[in-house]
Design an enzyme around this catalytic site. Sequence first.
Site, PDB file in Angstrom:
ATOM      1  N   GLY A  68       3.369  13.609 -12.329  1.00 13.37           N
ATOM      2  CA  GLY A  68       4.517  13.418 -11.454  1.00 13.37           C
ATOM      3  C   GLY A  68       5.499  12.395 -11.995  1.00 13.37           C
ATOM      4  O   GLY A  68       6.717  12.560 -11.873  1.00 13.37           O
ATOM      5  N   ASN A 155       4.381   9.037   0.101  1.00 12.28           N
ATOM      6  CA  ASN A 155       2.990   8.800  -0.271  1.00 12.28           C
ATOM      7  C   ASN A 155       2.312   7.737   0.592  1.00 12.28           C
ATOM      8  O   ASN A 155       1.112   7.785   0.819  1.00 12.28           O
ATOM      9  CB  ASN A 155       2.897   8.412  -1.752  1.00 12.28           C
ATOM     10  CG  ASN A 155       3.938   7.406  -2.166  1.00 12.28           C
ATOM     11  OD1 ASN A 155       5.129   7.615  -1.964  1.00 12.28           O
ATOM     12  ND2 ASN A 155       3.504   6.300  -2.732  1.00 12.28           N
ATOM     13  N   GLN A 186       3.470  14.743  -2.880  1.00 13.72           N
ATOM     14  CA  GLN A 186       2.544  14.612  -1.747  1.00 13.72           C
ATOM     15  C   GLN A 186       2.633  15.798  -0.787  1.00 13.72           C
ATOM     16  O   GLN A 186       1.698  16.037  -0.023  1.00 13.72           O
ATOM     17  CB  GLN A 186       2.803  13.310  -0.973  1.00 13.72           C
ATOM     18  CG  GLN A 186       2.581  12.044  -1.786  1.00 13.72           C
ATOM     19  CD  GLN A 186       1.106  11.763  -2.104  1.00 13.72           C
ATOM     20  OE1 GLN A 186       0.193  12.351  -1.531  1.00 13.72           O
ATOM     21  NE2 GLN A 186       0.873  10.852  -3.041  1.00 13.72           N
ATOM     22  N   THR A 244       2.634  19.917 -27.715  1.00 13.77           N
ATOM     23  CA  THR A 244       1.601  20.942 -27.515  1.00 13.77           C
ATOM     24  C   THR A 244       1.080  20.852 -26.084  1.00 13.77           C
ATOM     25  O   THR A 244       0.728  19.769 -25.613  1.00 13.77           O
ATOM     26  CB  THR A 244       0.450  20.729 -28.522  1.00 13.77           C
ATOM     27  OG1 THR A 244       1.005  20.838 -29.835  1.00 13.77           O
ATOM     28  CG2 THR A 244      -0.657  21.751 -28.344  1.00 13.77           C
ATOM     29  N   CYS A 331      -0.221   2.585  -6.868  1.00 14.36           N
ATOM     30  CA  CYS A 331       0.467   2.035  -8.030  1.00 14.36           C
ATOM     31  C   CYS A 331       0.859   0.580  -7.781  1.00 14.36           C
ATOM     32  O   CYS A 331       1.012  -0.180  -8.724  1.00 14.36           O
ATOM     33  CB  CYS A 331       1.706   2.850  -8.353  1.00 14.36           C
ATOM     34  SG  CYS A 331       1.359   4.606  -8.438  1.00 14.36           S
TER      35      CYS A 331
HETATM   36  N1  PLP Z   1       5.548  10.706  -6.629  1.00 18.85           N
HETATM   37  C1  PLP Z   1       4.778  10.417  -5.573  1.00 18.85           C
HETATM   38  C2  PLP Z   1       5.325  10.597  -4.205  1.00 18.85           C
HETATM   39  C3  PLP Z   1       3.482   9.949  -5.774  1.00 18.85           C
HETATM   40  O1  PLP Z   1       2.727   9.673  -4.713  1.00 18.85           O
HETATM   41  C4  PLP Z   1       3.004   9.786  -7.091  1.00 18.85           C
HETATM   42  C5  PLP Z   1       1.649   9.250  -7.346  1.00 18.85           C
HETATM   43  O2  PLP Z   1       1.211   8.324  -6.705  1.00 18.85           O
HETATM   44  C6  PLP Z   1       3.846  10.123  -8.162  1.00 18.85           C
HETATM   45  C7  PLP Z   1       5.110  10.574  -7.889  1.00 18.85           C
HETATM   46  C8  PLP Z   1       3.396   9.987  -9.581  1.00 18.85           C
HETATM   47  O3  PLP Z   1       2.568  11.067  -9.943  1.00 18.85           O
HETATM   48  P1  PLP Z   1       1.532  10.921 -11.154  1.00 18.85           P
HETATM   49  O4  PLP Z   1       0.425  10.047 -10.673  1.00 18.85           O
HETATM   50  O5  PLP Z   1       1.086  12.329 -11.422  1.00 18.85           O
HETATM   51  O6  PLP Z   1       2.269  10.350 -12.300  1.00 18.85           O
END
Ligand code: PLP
Length: 389
Positions: A68, A155, A186, A244, A331
Amino acid sequence: MAYLDHNATSPLRASARAALEATLGECGNASSVHGAGRAARARVEEAREQVAQLAGARPSSVVFTSGGTEANAMALRGAIAGALAEEDRITRLFVSAIEHESVRANAAALAETVPGLKLNTIAVTRDGVVDLASFRLALMQGKGRALVSVMAANNETGVVQDIEAIAQMVRTEGGEGALLHVDAVQAAGRVAFSFAGSGADYATVSAHKLGGPQGAGALLVKDGTPFAPMMAGGGQEMGRRSGTENVAAIAGFGAAAQEAAAFADGMAQIGALRNRFEAELKRIAPEAVVFGENAVRLPNTSNFAIPGLAAETALIALDLEGVAVSSGSACSSGKVKPSHVLIAMGADEALARSGLRISLGWTSREEDVDAAIAALRTLMARRSGLRAA
Ligand code: PLP
């Protein structure tokens, strides 16, 4: 363990594991012409169909990425660079105040480096919903082509946005050729989301939030929309994302997407579990605040604060009882900063520091919620005991 942290990552589904293992046992570069290469290509294309099906998109829209975060960065950077190449530059970037860090940080970096690009923050209401009236006004006040990024579901709180209304507003007020990116990481597989029906130009999905492997995701790009690749290289993914393909992870993503699409009905039960948790929470702690309670939310998410109870203290206490929850977004865990999402919703710093999130998913059972409730009850009893002493 009662695992109640599906918004951070969801356990790998059996079908995804099987697809991963089968593909890891094969050898083949999806770009090779020989049989082994064609077999790898077939895996990738099957997954493309499965992801497209889940997200209501055409398979040709699906660009596989490492997740993401990459897809969000690619959308913003790819749109701005793509429009520039078409000599119809984007001069206004609108990002909601509750976006994931991967959108916020890329937007801020772009505003610093792209000459003439102005960054605007879209406010949300106390319930965490985009304030449509002030957004419309902001769009109307400026001039020039706009790029807007709004997430389909948050999230941290699970609050769902009305993407169709936002897309409509972007079209009518965002200037000639205005573009919309939707972070559906999400939302996909949890609530109905159709890329084609949403009116968005770009959308992001991620495998590990729906029971696929970590490190795989996709950006959906509407055909004919401006887009420039971030990396030069071998021109894979129709020239949109060189490198790749991670065939095994992509195959696992496809299998998980297929299962998640079929799981949508199970979400009603998950919603009932979440609601039971919130009802019990209010019995244990009547002063508890549930963020976004009055908004449309993902059925699996509850973000709450018990005033005076620091999230980190509660998180550790619950962990000791075998209950995995989260404070803020994964995060930002470990950082002392209060959640930008809760602050944007008008919570004061102290309350924001108490924000805890439970998020359910395909593995969640009644016992998991019972364990969370019991652990909270113990924690609150210990707290009032300490106060009395
Ligand atoms: N966007 C949202 C709303 C998320 O909750 C997250 C992950 O916590 C991401 C983007 C990032 O995705 P990824 O963990 O696959 O990099």
